[in-house]
Design an enzyme around this catalytic site. Structure first.
Site, PDB file in Angstrom:
ATOM      1  N   PRO A   1      31.443  97.753  12.762  1.00  0.00           N
ATOM      2  CA  PRO A   1      31.542  97.679  14.221  1.00  0.00           C
ATOM      3  C   PRO A   1      30.329  98.211  14.968  1.00  0.00           C
ATOM      4  O   PRO A   1      30.154  97.902  16.134  1.00  0.00           O
ATOM      5  CB  PRO A   1      32.795  98.512  14.535  1.00  0.00           C
ATOM      6  CG  PRO A   1      33.006  99.384  13.338  1.00  0.00           C
ATOM      7  CD  PRO A   1      32.491  98.611  12.166  1.00  0.00           C
TER       8      PRO A   1
ATOM      9  N   GLU B   1      28.651  74.281  -2.846  1.00  0.00           N
ATOM     10  CA  GLU B   1      27.745  73.868  -3.927  1.00  0.00           C
ATOM     11  C   GLU B   1      26.773  74.969  -4.353  1.00  0.00           C
ATOM     12  O   GLU B   1      26.278  74.947  -5.467  1.00  0.00           O
ATOM     13  CB  GLU B   1      26.974  72.594  -3.538  1.00  0.00           C
ATOM     14  CG  GLU B   1      26.088  72.770  -2.304  1.00  0.00           C
ATOM     15  CD  GLU B   1      25.231  71.522  -2.056  1.00  0.00           C
ATOM     16  OE1 GLU B   1      24.225  71.667  -1.349  1.00  0.00           O
ATOM     17  OE2 GLU B   1      25.562  70.439  -2.573  1.00  0.00           O
TER      18      GLU B   1
END
Lengths: 181, 181
Positions: A114, A140
């Site tokens: 954060p 891929e």
């Protein structure tokens, strides 16, 4: 909640990539002074705590370039533009592990870093999984190997730092708590 | 472990900031094809699960620019160059909460976003804390407010997404597991 809000008066986009965007925001602080914030923009992600019939945690091992090592993680992946988190969670479970499920339950979501990034992880749970008849294709350029772990095995791998990321550390505690009930 | 290693043949540093550095690595994949990896370099961080005598979790609320909201988190902070994680953990606990401890125990460490960042969080636990006689100064551009929560309060705040980050979600499970014993 906007307590201690930092108001942006200028945004400079340094880089827009395939996965991250880097912005530098110039901000006014609550005391009136100014500062700069380095902000990583990310599309968000999902992760799945999937438990087999034998009570094992379904994980995948993959090479993680930022750390230059392969680690063992729960199945996870990036949200496609406009994709529902739950749809993405099922897709990633199927692509990475060859399991499917009719019963993914939302647990929680959390920001991973954060302080500098807006990456959010939406976390799902299922103990109702079955092998798919045909294994779908994954990305891929992604190479992963599946592995199923008892909670004791997962904890041992965490000590060895072969499990070494926040969502999988969370998954181990989640499993321990579930087993303790 | 270097399974499925991706070998870098070129690194381009796009940005070097105060907190993050952005590199683009061109890599050779295990199948011989090539790809690019967007990599965020970060100095690493610490976080502390600190429990009061009454069994409450010590938290701080602060504005988090990437999400444009203030959230409630366990005390945490970035490592200074060369700083020991445990030293940093004690410093952040003192600066952010005014508590100190002689008894910080290392729990685990985890990467927050292993897909694109090398930020690691070193996590410590203590249930032996005492208020400092004099409150030390924190970072000049950091505004935080302290709050102490029972595990039930923390869970309710997580549901409301006012607790909304990985390390604090982990801390809540850690507390629940500890209470269950």
């Amino acid at each position: 909640m906007k307590k201690f809000e930092e108001k942006t008066y200028e945004t400079e986009t340094i880089y827009k990539g395939k996965i991250v965007q880097l912005d530098i925001d110039s901000v006014t602080l609550p005391d009136g002074n100014t500062s700069k914030r380095e902000l990583i923009r990310h599309p968000g992600a999902v992760a799945v705590i999937a438990i087999t019939e034998e009570g094992k945690l379904v994980c995948v091992e993959q090479y993680r370039k930022p750390m230059e090592k392969s680690i063992i993680e729960i199945p996870a992946g990036k949200l496609e533009p406009g994709e529902e988190p739950k749809t993405c969670a099922l897709r990633e479970l199927e692509e990475e592990t060859g399991y499917t499920s009719d019963d993914l339950e939302f647990i929680t979501s959390f920001y991973t870093s954060p302080g500098f990034a807006d990456e959010i992880v939406h976390l799902y749970f299922t103990d109702q999984i079955k092998p798919m008849e045909e294994q779908p294709d994954g990305d891929e350029d992604e190479f992963v190997e599946q592995i199923e772990l008892t909670v004791e095995e997962a904890e041992a791998l965490e000590k060895e730092e072969r499990i070494h990321d926040a969502k999988t550390a969370y998954a181990i505690l989640y499993m321990k708590l579930r087993n303790a009930r």
